[in-house]
Design a protein around this motif. Structure first.
Motif, PDB file in Angstrom:
ATOM      1  N   ALA A 181      -7.140  -4.319  38.548  1.00 52.37           N
ATOM      2  CA  ALA A 181      -8.283  -5.204  38.351  1.00 52.37           C
ATOM      3  C   ALA A 181      -8.215  -5.912  37.003  1.00 52.37           C
ATOM      4  O   ALA A 181      -8.378  -7.134  36.921  1.00 52.37           O
ATOM      5  N   PHE A 182      -7.944  -5.163  35.952  1.00 50.97           N
ATOM      6  CA  PHE A 182      -8.101  -5.742  34.616  1.00 50.97           C
ATOM      7  C   PHE A 182      -6.850  -6.465  34.135  1.00 50.97           C
ATOM      8  O   PHE A 182      -6.932  -7.408  33.361  1.00 50.97           O
ATOM      9  N   TYR A 183      -5.653  -6.030  34.583  1.00 51.96           N
ATOM     10  CA  TYR A 183      -4.473  -6.781  34.165  1.00 51.96           C
ATOM     11  C   TYR A 183      -4.372  -8.092  34.930  1.00 51.96           C
ATOM     12  O   TYR A 183      -4.044  -9.133  34.362  1.00 51.96           O
ATOM     13  N   SER A 184      -4.702  -8.046  36.231  1.00 52.91           N
ATOM     14  CA  SER A 184      -4.691  -9.299  37.003  1.00 52.91           C
ATOM     15  C   SER A 184      -5.815 -10.209  36.536  1.00 52.91           C
ATOM     16  O   SER A 184      -5.743 -11.419  36.675  1.00 52.91           O
ATOM     17  N   ASN A 185      -6.882  -9.590  36.026  1.00 53.74           N
ATOM     18  CA  ASN A 185      -8.004 -10.350  35.457  1.00 53.74           C
ATOM     19  C   ASN A 185      -8.763 -11.157  36.520  1.00 53.74           C
ATOM     20  O   ASN A 185      -9.379 -12.175  36.218  1.00 53.74           O
ATOM     21  N   HIS A 207     -12.344  -8.462  41.451  1.00 52.76           N
ATOM     22  CA  HIS A 207     -11.819  -7.104  41.427  1.00 52.76           C
ATOM     23  C   HIS A 207     -12.325  -6.319  40.224  1.00 52.76           C
ATOM     24  O   HIS A 207     -12.341  -5.089  40.229  1.00 52.76           O
ATOM     25  N   LYS A 208     -12.711  -7.041  39.189  1.00 43.69           N
ATOM     26  CA  LYS A 208     -13.214  -6.346  37.994  1.00 43.69           C
ATOM     27  C   LYS A 208     -14.697  -6.006  38.114  1.00 43.69           C
ATOM     28  O   LYS A 208     -15.168  -5.035  37.531  1.00 43.69           O
ATOM     29  N   ALA A 209     -15.442  -6.836  38.879  1.00 46.72           N
ATOM     30  CA  ALA A 209     -16.898  -6.801  38.812  1.00 46.72           C
ATOM     31  C   ALA A 209     -17.489  -5.418  39.060  1.00 46.72           C
ATOM     32  O   ALA A 209     -18.301  -4.921  38.274  1.00 46.72           O
TER      33      ALA A 209
END
Lengths: 389, 272
Positions: free
Chosen positions: A262-266, A270-272
């Motif tokens: 989630a966080f590397y793809s930004n 997916h992060k929410a």
């Protein structure tokens, strides 16, 4: 055999009466929900599944966890599990019963439950979930009951269980995997719910199940050792702890994988939900303390079951397994299902708070599950102690 | 009915010729074959799952030019379909029990995946009519364990059988558009004015827009489209018919769909 559950100490009856009171309160609350509709709960248009479905999901895992005893005992002939395997099978029965109760509690039209059978729909994952869960219940009832009954029939001259039961035992092993895989598919196959749309949903479910189910078994085995003469044995308990260690490590590894992706793809979608669960989103943060607490006690529990000093001490081991169980319960029994609805498909943030009545129903189902497992364990342990004396 | 059946048999026959055999026909009869699969084997076959594929074009600018039009559409739909009106004591909408078939949404919520960076300021104020997309590949139909929600083979409308729905709300989790509502409590006391020509629902079932299937059956157009009058703010028609008004608009105008990347193939298009 059932008569073994009808005699017991005053402590046994006090425990059963306590559970019966909780079941009664839950049943009364359910009758109110039945009259009013599911608006009785805290669920809403945006968060359309709540505690019932999240508990259901978690309990499927507990049920599947029993296979971590059946597999080593029957496939690898790990003899130390001889006394404890039946506890895993009977725990699975109680857990699946809880699953079915949670599903019924969650239906808007419970009287139409049989429509799932009247109009079988193979493209619905819920249809398959019904098949695998009921199948697993049947398998564990058949296997568990047959094994205990064989001991019951000839307490003085131990006889092996009948040969015909073996195929059912072997079948129950992949079947246990199937119940949690299909349950993961309920979530992982939905477009537009980014938090659930992950290929490691089923592996993550299985890892957490194989940690949570055996953790509960260790806690219960240690309690049983104190209140009865039944001792599962140090070797069996320590082997279970090994299994729990690997499974829990994998579970936390999988959670870390979700964070990385989630966080590397930004990608915002997916992060929410992860942000909502661990930091809060636009000021909405009702689950943040829970999720952080889950990770915190999960980490402490991992250290405790890795260090020999705390692992070989029954008291600290019990505490560690209990903490791990609670950690996994929060992670899957709350965060995973409830978090998936935040934000909504139209990106609104609606928080869910269960109502008192909804909590009473949930506690009632848990109490009913404990009642079932108490009765089954009472029977299994009484029969076993009768054989050994 | 007869012509529909003929078309169907033709399609099945073509597929058999293409050598897909009996299982394929079976799939077709169940309506489970994907458009691309039919296209691959038989070039001129139907592009969609249904004989007709009814759809809508919503012109957001026309709603902006006609203040009050959006509300008129919502009221037309909700009054005809006996949709309950749940309010908080202060008169605001009760978000918890809310049931809605069509509503005016902000652009950023109907199209949350579209870029919101430096977009034109006026868009913020425009009401974007939001309702069921009647997807050609609807995830809600896939999820439903009782086929209480299903795709009508003649029209492509995603329908609801309120008498079969068990209220599991799997469809609500499956819908990526938030188009579905659940009757969390008995809706009947909250219907403002009862329309005796349309059934009311009971508690515990899911409902949503049905493109006014009951009005189409008697030769009328959907209530929301009727409410827009001559503005052409909403145009309704068969996407499978190249000569329909909607097909002509789509062929000549730039339109967008909601979350097309999910593969649901929405039948509702927006002119922004």
């Amino acid at each position: 055999m059932i008569e073994k559950a009808l005699t017991g100490s005053s402590k046994y009856w006090a425990w059963m009466a306590f559970l019966a009171v909780l079941v009664g309160i839950g049943a009364l609350s359910y009758s109110q929900q039945f009259q009013y509709g599911l608006g009785y709960t805290g669920m809403s248009r945006d968060v359309s599944w709540g505690l019932y479905i999240s508990q259901f999901t978690f309990m499927v895992g507990v049920a599947a966890g029993g296979v971590m005893l059946v597999l080593p005992y029957y496939i690898h002939d790990f003899k130390a599990f001889h006394r404890i395997t039946i506890l895993g099978e009977f725990l699975a029965i109680a857990a699946v019963c809880m699953c079915l109760m949670f599903i019924i509690a969650d239906l808007g039209q419970p009287m139409r439950l049989m429509n799932v059978l009247l109009h079988p729909t193979p493209h619905s994952m819920l249809f398959w979930d019904m098949i695998v869960l009921n199948g697993y219940l049947f398998l564990n009832l058949l296997v568990g009951w047959t094994l205990v009954h064989a001991e019951y029939k000839s307490p003085h001259r131990p006889v092996p269980p009948p040969k015909w039961i073996k195929p059912f035992i072997y079948l129950s092993i992949p079947w246990a995997v199937s119940i949690h895989t299909v349950t993961a598919f309920l979530y992982a196959g939905l477009p537009g719910r980014d938090f659930w749309l992950t290929a490691i949903m089923a592996p993550r479910f299985l890892a957490s199940a194989f940690a949570a189910g055996p953790s509960l078994l260790v806690v219960m085995a240690l309690i049983i050792k104190r209140v009865t003469k039944f001792d599962a044995g140090q070797v069996a308990i320590q082997k279970l702890v090994t299994i729990i260690t690997y499974a829990a490590l994998m579970n936390f590894f999988f959670i870390a994988m979700e964070f990385f992706t989630a966080f590397y793809s930004n990608i915002p979608g997916h992060k929410a939900t992860l942000e909502y669960l661990f930091w809060g989103l636009d000021g909405a943060n009702s689950l943040v303390p829970w999720m952080r607490f889950s990770m915190f006690i999960g980490a402490i529990a991992m250290v405790m079951i890795l260090l020999p000093k705390t692992r070989y001490n029954e008291k600290t081991l019990g505490v560690a397994c209990g903490m791990l169980f609670i950690s996994l319960w929060i992670d899957k029994g709350l965060g995973l299902v409830l978090g998936g609805f935040v934000p909504s498909p139209t990106e609104y943030i609606t928080q869910y708070y269960p109502t008192a009545g909804e909590l009473a129903i949930t506690v009632g189902v848990w109490a009913a599950g404990f009642m079932i497992v108490t009765v089954l364990y009472k029977i299994a342990i009484s029969v076993r102690l009768n054989v050994e004396n | 009915m007869d012509s529909q059946r003929r078309k169907f048999l033709k399609m099945a026959g073509l597929t058999a010729v293409a050598g897909m055999g009996a299982p394929a026909i079976n799939m077709l009869l169940k309506g489970e074959v994907r458009a691309s699969e039919t296209e691959a084997s038989t070039a001129p076959a139907l592009p969609t799952k249904s004989v007709k594929r009814l759809g809508m074009v919503v012109d957001v600018n026309k709603f902006g030019a006609n203040p009050g039009l959006a509300q008129k559409c919502v009221e037309a739909c909700h009054s005809i379909h006996n949709v309950p009106d749940f309010r908080n004591p202060d008169g605001s909408i009760d978000k918890k029990d809310e049931v809605k078939w069509i509503w005016a949404e902000k652009y950023e919520h109907t199209f949350p995946d579209a870029s919101q960076y430096k977009r034109n300021v006026g868009l913020e104020e425009l009401p974007v009519m939001t309702f069921c997309n009647h997807c050609d590949d609807p995830p809600c139909v896939r999820a439903c364990p009782t086929q209480a929600t299903f795709k009508a083979k003649d029209s492509g409308i995603v329908m609801m059988d309120y008498h079969r729905c068990i209220g599991c709300r799997f469809c609500m989790a499956a819908c990526p558009y938030g188009a579905r509502s659940f009757n969390w409590r008995d809706p009947r006391p909250f219907i403002k004015k009862l329309n005796p020509d349309f059934p009311t629902r009971m508690r515990g079932v899911v409902e949503k827009c049905t493109f006014c299937a009951e009005r189409l059956a008697v030769g009328k157009i959907p209530a929301c489209v009727e409410a827009t009058g001559d503005t052409k703010a909403m145009v309704f028609g068969d996407l499978n018919d190249p000569n329909s008004e909607i097909s002509k608009i789509l062929a000549s105008t730039f339109t967008i769909q909601r979350k097309p990347f999910l593969g649901t193939k929405p039948s509702v298009f927006y002119i922004i």
